[in-house]
Design a protein around this motif. Structure first.
Motif, short mmCIF file in Angstrom:
data_model
loop_
_atom_site.label_atom_id
_atom_site.label_comp_id
_atom_site.label_asym_id
_atom_site.label_seq_id
_atom_site.Cartn_x
_atom_site.Cartn_y
_atom_site.Cartn_z
N ASP A 1 10.15 18.84 -4.97
CA ASP A 1 8.96 18.65 -4.13
C ASP A 1 9.36 18.15 -2.74
OD1 ASP A 1 6.67 17.48 -6.70
OD2 ASP A 1 7.08 19.48 -5.86
N LEU A 2 10.24 17.19 -2.73
CA LEU A 2 10.72 16.62 -1.46
C LEU A 2 11.31 17.71 -0.57
CD1 LEU A 2 12.70 13.28 -1.82
CD2 LEU A 2 10.85 13.81 -0.26
N ALA A 3 12.15 18.54 -1.19
CA ALA A 3 12.81 19.59 -0.41
C ALA A 3 11.78 20.55 0.15
CB ALA A 3 13.82 20.32 -1.28
N ARG A 4 10.79 20.91 -0.69
CA ARG A 4 9.78 21.87 -0.27
C ARG A 4 8.93 21.31 0.86
NH1 ARG A 4 8.89 24.25 -5.78
NH2 ARG A 4 10.42 25.94 -5.80
N GLU A 5 8.74 19.96 0.86
CA GLU A 5 7.94 19.37 1.93
C GLU A 5 8.70 19.28 3.24
OE1 GLU A 5 6.78 15.61 0.40
OE2 GLU A 5 5.64 16.53 -1.23
N GLY A 6 9.96 19.65 3.23
CA GLY A 6 10.68 19.72 4.50
C GLY A 6 11.67 18.60 4.75
N MET A 7 11.93 17.75 3.75
CA MET A 7 12.90 16.67 3.96
C MET A 7 14.31 17.26 4.09
SD MET A 7 13.84 13.47 4.09
CE MET A 7 12.48 12.44 3.57
N THR A 8 15.07 16.70 4.99
CA THR A 8 16.47 17.11 5.12
C THR A 8 17.26 16.38 4.05
OG1 THR A 8 16.05 16.99 7.49
CG2 THR A 8 18.31 17.44 6.79
N MET A 9 17.89 17.14 3.15
CA MET A 9 18.55 16.51 2.01
C MET A 9 19.97 16.97 1.85
SD MET A 9 15.31 16.93 -0.58
CE MET A 9 16.21 16.76 -2.09
N ILE A 10 20.86 16.05 1.56
CA ILE A 10 22.23 16.40 1.18
C ILE A 10 22.41 15.89 -0.22
CG2 ILE A 10 24.65 16.22 1.77
CD1 ILE A 10 23.82 15.36 4.55
N ARG B 1 0.85 -1.19 0.00
CA ARG B 1 0.00 0.00 0.00
C ARG B 1 0.88 1.24 0.00
NH1 ARG B 1 -1.80 3.17 3.55
NH2 ARG B 1 -0.92 1.89 5.24
N LYS B 2 1.87 1.24 0.91
CA LYS B 2 2.79 2.37 1.00
C LYS B 2 3.56 2.55 -0.30
CE LYS B 2 4.69 5.72 3.10
NZ LYS B 2 5.98 5.85 3.76
N ALA B 3 3.95 1.40 -0.91
CA ALA B 3 4.73 1.46 -2.14
C ALA B 3 3.92 2.15 -3.24
CB ALA B 3 5.15 0.07 -2.57
N MET B 4 2.64 1.81 -3.34
CA MET B 4 1.80 2.41 -4.38
C MET B 4 1.64 3.91 -4.13
SD MET B 4 1.31 0.16 -6.56
CE MET B 4 0.31 1.16 -7.64
N GLU B 5 1.52 4.28 -2.86
CA GLU B 5 1.45 5.71 -2.52
C GLU B 5 2.68 6.43 -3.03
OE1 GLU B 5 -0.51 5.55 1.81
OE2 GLU B 5 1.16 6.98 1.62
N LEU B 6 3.85 5.83 -2.75
CA LEU B 6 5.10 6.46 -3.14
C LEU B 6 5.24 6.52 -4.65
CD1 LEU B 6 7.42 4.92 -0.43
CD2 LEU B 6 6.86 7.33 -0.72
N LEU B 7 4.80 5.45 -5.32
CA LEU B 7 4.88 5.45 -6.78
C LEU B 7 4.00 6.56 -7.36
CD1 LEU B 7 5.00 1.64 -7.63
CD2 LEU B 7 6.74 3.35 -8.13
N GLU B 8 2.84 6.79 -6.72
CA GLU B 8 1.98 7.90 -7.15
C GLU B 8 2.73 9.21 -6.98
OE1 GLU B 8 -2.33 6.46 -7.49
OE2 GLU B 8 -1.39 8.41 -7.85
N ARG B 9 3.37 9.31 -5.83
CA ARG B 9 4.07 10.54 -5.50
C ARG B 9 5.17 10.87 -6.51
NH1 ARG B 9 6.76 11.36 0.39
NH2 ARG B 9 7.58 13.46 0.10
N VAL B 10 5.86 9.81 -6.99
CA VAL B 10 6.92 10.09 -7.98
C VAL B 10 6.41 10.00 -9.41
CG1 VAL B 10 8.71 9.24 -6.41
CG2 VAL B 10 7.78 7.70 -8.13
N GLY B 11 5.09 9.77 -9.53
CA GLY B 11 4.48 9.83 -10.86
C GLY B 11 4.55 8.55 -11.67
N LEU B 12 4.69 7.39 -11.02
CA LEU B 12 4.83 6.15 -11.79
C LEU B 12 3.93 5.01 -11.32
CD1 LEU B 12 8.72 6.07 -12.02
CD2 LEU B 12 7.17 6.40 -13.92
N PRO B 13 2.67 5.29 -10.96
CA PRO B 13 1.86 4.19 -10.43
C PRO B 13 1.66 3.06 -11.43
CG PRO B 13 0.48 6.10 -10.90
CD PRO B 13 1.90 6.53 -11.08
N GLU B 14 1.67 3.40 -12.74
CA GLU B 14 1.39 2.36 -13.74
C GLU B 14 2.57 1.42 -13.95
OE1 GLU B 14 1.97 5.46 -14.28
OE2 GLU B 14 3.31 5.71 -15.97
N LYS B 15 3.74 1.79 -13.43
CA LYS B 15 4.93 0.95 -13.64
C LYS B 15 5.22 0.03 -12.45
CE LYS B 15 6.26 2.77 -17.56
NZ LYS B 15 6.24 2.00 -18.80
#
Lengths: 238, 241, 218
Positions: free
Chosen positions: B181-190, B115-129
């Motif tokens: 998008d990730l950065a804007r949502e507040g993720m700490t990124m290097i 379930r979580k995986a499908m959510e994430l795939l939606e988030r990155v724009g690839l649910p069909e893959k």
């Protein structure tokens, strides 16, 4: 935990067992070396035929390789030893079977033929790793195919395949042990014979193992020496 | 918070990192740039313990990496990483790539993980893959799946090692968009990258590393308009056309 | 022409069955052990790497026949009683072939880029989880052609169990030959059967190699 067995490592050097082992080693060496000579010559020949630009030699060489690789060596040995003489017809066959030391000669023959098919495969790989342009350069100077192979390609390929050839050389000594099944008194046969006399086969075979190990190390050292001696400066991958 | 204090690293006799100091607060996006071989990828891998360092300290949320009592495996659950060559498991579908660690490490059930995986795939724009194998995905798609895979462990920090360097130009944007998008949502990124457009967009701080040392750091404004060091200027002139 | 063969076919085929059983057991054990041996050979921990490397290099220098004899002599001592030759033969084959399978798996593991391993670690997987779900499955798929080729070699190697009296295919043929002395037919037959199986096997290996190239696994 008591093993109901008392070790007797003396079987390795007490007479006559020590002499047996030495005789066995000598025979192993002879069979291995002589077989290797046959294997090299046949193998280079067959390997070259495998890549010849003419159809029939290529097919024959391919058939040879496939046949000898897909049948266990033991079966090949038995075939040549038991069935081989009969191939000459009943009368001649019976005479051949009378030859003293037939098993010795047949082992060398069979080992040579078998190993040749493997050498041929390595040759093929060696040829394949030489750039096409090298062939074309040689041909463009007017050499015939035979000359090209003889003076340019084969010497080059041989050096490239020294590592796999080393493995084959090792393997031939290992396979020489199979000659014991037709009664050749080489090293493994002797260790088994010691067991039938003394029931200390464990010590005998362990000793034989270390002798083979030593033999293997010597072969590797020898081939390394040959590789260094025939090195081509600046060759790719060296 | 990630604290890097006086970290030096050697590969055998060669020193590759010299006295690195840096603090990364939660929610920040830090971009690291520099020439090839400058040690930026190495530094990244020291942060999640994939590479050891010999001197100094790296402390993640109070846990020191060199402490023998530290469980590096547990630490890596908190730090996600995305690689230059995507490194998806070739023998698994996209969904399987994403759900492997959540199921085996976080002990989630297959249903939950998928379930979580499908959510994430939606988030990155690839649910069909979802059920495609990596070999059937373009580079940009593979990298987005790789990002989803890293996010599946719900990390506090995300490390990116030149995520777009191996991509054809037309695919770079689809990946950068996800990262922005990730950065804007507040993720700490290097992020180690050459994509200065990305840096300008979301970076809170840009660090320039050359030959194992931090040569310059600053906000994106300071960095691009007013670089202080000669080397920085030389580097910028090479990558900004 | 092959009358001697047909007359003794059931007997010979019984031997072939034993050959197949030997092969199956040797492969099951040899591949399983080989997976571990391969992992041992790439281990960074010296207490794993050195013993495994010693074992592999030792075995690869000695003839299989000797290994068969050695276990034939050792097993009764360890077990305290006589052992059926089949079991000692299977153990010999497993110990021997595992070194070859081990080297195949090692090449497979080493062909997997460090970054892929790191990617797995980066999601929090432990080394054994990574080995189990990533390293071994990918190595297996990549090395499938070599694994098949080595399996064919193992199949041929089982003929050497002859020397401890095991009633496999070659020994039975040799027994019949002693009776009938139709050597050309009989040994020709054994050779033919082996040839067919091994030749087909090598074609299967070739098929997987091509398939592997096409799907980008190799």
């Amino acid at each position: 935990m008591g093993f109901a067995y008392d070790f007797d490592w003396g079987v390795l050097w007490r007479q006559p067992y020590g002499t047996w082992l030495l005789q066995g080693i000598w025979l192993t060496l002879k069979i291995g070396f002589l077989g290797w000579i046959i294997a090299l010559f046949m193998g280079i020949f067959i390997g070259t035929l495998r890549v010849a630009p003419w159809r029939w030699p290529r097919l024959v060489a391919t058939a040879y390789t496939e046949v000898f690789r897909n049948i266990p060596f033991l079966v090949q040995l038995f075939f040549w030893y038991y069935a081989g003489p009969m191939l000459f017809g009943e009368h001649l066959g019976r005479q051949i079977n009378q030859i003293v030391g037939l098993n010795y000669y047949v082992s060398i023959f069979a080992l040579g033929l078998y190993t040749a098919s493997r050498v041929a495969e390595h040759m093929r790989a060696g040829f394949a790793s030489i750039h096409r342009d090298q062939y074309q350069a040689a041909l463009s100077t007017g050499l015939t195919h035979v000359q090209m192979y003889r003076y340019v390609i084969i010497p080059y390929a041989l050096r490239i395949i020294i590592p796999p050839l080393t493995t084959e050389f090792l393997t031939i000594f290992k396979n020489s042990s199979i000659a014991m099944t037709i009664g050749v008194a080489e090293l493994t046969f002797m260790s088994y014979r010691i067991d039938s006399e003394t029931f200390h086969g464990l010590e005998a075979t362990t000793g034989a193992m270390f002798i083979y190990l030593l033999l293997g190390l010597t072969v590797v050292r020898l081939m390394g020496f040959i590789e260094a001696r025939f090195k081509i400066p600046g060759m790719i991958g060296r | 918070m990630i604290e890097i204090k006086n970290v030096s690293k050697w590969y055998g006799d060669t020193q590759v990192l010299y006295d690195i100091n840096e603090v990364i607060d939660r929610g920040q996006t830090v971009v690291i740039c520099g020439p090839s071989g400058s040690g930026k990828s190495t530094l990244l891998r020291c942060i999640n313990g994939l590479e050891p360092y010999q001197k100094g300290e790296i402390v993640v949320d109070g846990i020191s990496l060199n402490d023998p009592k530290t469980n590096l495996y547990k630490l890596r659950q908190k730090i996600g990483m995305v690689f230059q060559r995507f490194e998806l498991y070739p023998h698994m579908t996209a969904v399987q790539n994403i759900t492997l660690a959540p199921m085996k490490v976080l002990k989630k059930s297959r249903k939950e993980a998928e379930r979580k995986a499908m959510e994430l795939l939606e988030r990155v724009g690839l649910p069909e893959k979802a059920h495609a194998y990596p070999a059937n995905l373009s580079g940009g798609q593979q990298q987005r799946v790789a990002i989803a895979r890293a996010l599946a462990m719900e990390p506090d920090y995300m490390l990116f090692d030149e995520p777009t360097s191996a991509l054809d130009p037309e695919m770079i944007n689809e990946v950068l968009e996800v990262m922005i998008d990730l950065a804007r949502e507040g993720m700490t990124m290097i992020v180690v990258t050459h994509e200065m457009g990305f840096a300008r967009e979301v970076a809170d701080e840009i660090i320039f590393i050359d030959e194992g040392r931090i040569v310059e750091r600053g906000t994106d404004e300071e960095f691009f308009t007013n670089p202080k060091s000669e080397r920085t200027k030389a580097f910028l002139s090479q990558i900004l056309v | 022409m092959f009358d001697a063969v047909f007359r003794n076919l059931p007997f010979l085929m019984g031997g072939f069955l034993v050959t197949l059983q030997l092969t199956f057991c040797a492969l099951a054990g040899g591949i399983a052990l080989g997976v571990l041996v391969g992992l041992g050979r790439i281990s960074r921990k010296k207490w794993i790497y050195y013993p495994v490397t010693l074992y592999v290099n030792f075995i690869r220098n000695i003839p299989l026949i000797l290994v068969i004899f050695w276990f034939y002599f050792v097993m009764p001592i360890l077990a305290g009683r006589a052992m059926p030759p089949f079991i000692s033969a299977v153990i010999s084959f497993i110990i021997f072939e595992a070194t070859y399978f081990g080297e195949i798996f090692r090449a497979g593991y080493q062909s997997i880029s460090r970054d892929l391993i790191h990617a797995a670690f980066a999601t929090g997987l432990t080394y054994s989880q990574t080995a189990r779900y990533i390293l071994v499955p990918i190595a297996f798929r990549r090395m499938l052609p070599s694994l098949i080729t080595q399996s064919i070699v193992t199949f041929q190697d089982t003929s050497l169990a002859f020397v401890i009296g095991l009633q496999e295919f070659v020994r039975r043929t040799s027994i019949v030959d002693n009776l009938e002395v139709r050597s050309i037919q009989l040994f020709g037959f054994v050779a033919l059967v082996f040839f067919i199986f091994c030749f087909l096997g090598s074609r299967v290996a070739r098929h997987f190699e091509e398939k592997g190239r096409r799907t980008g696994v190799i």
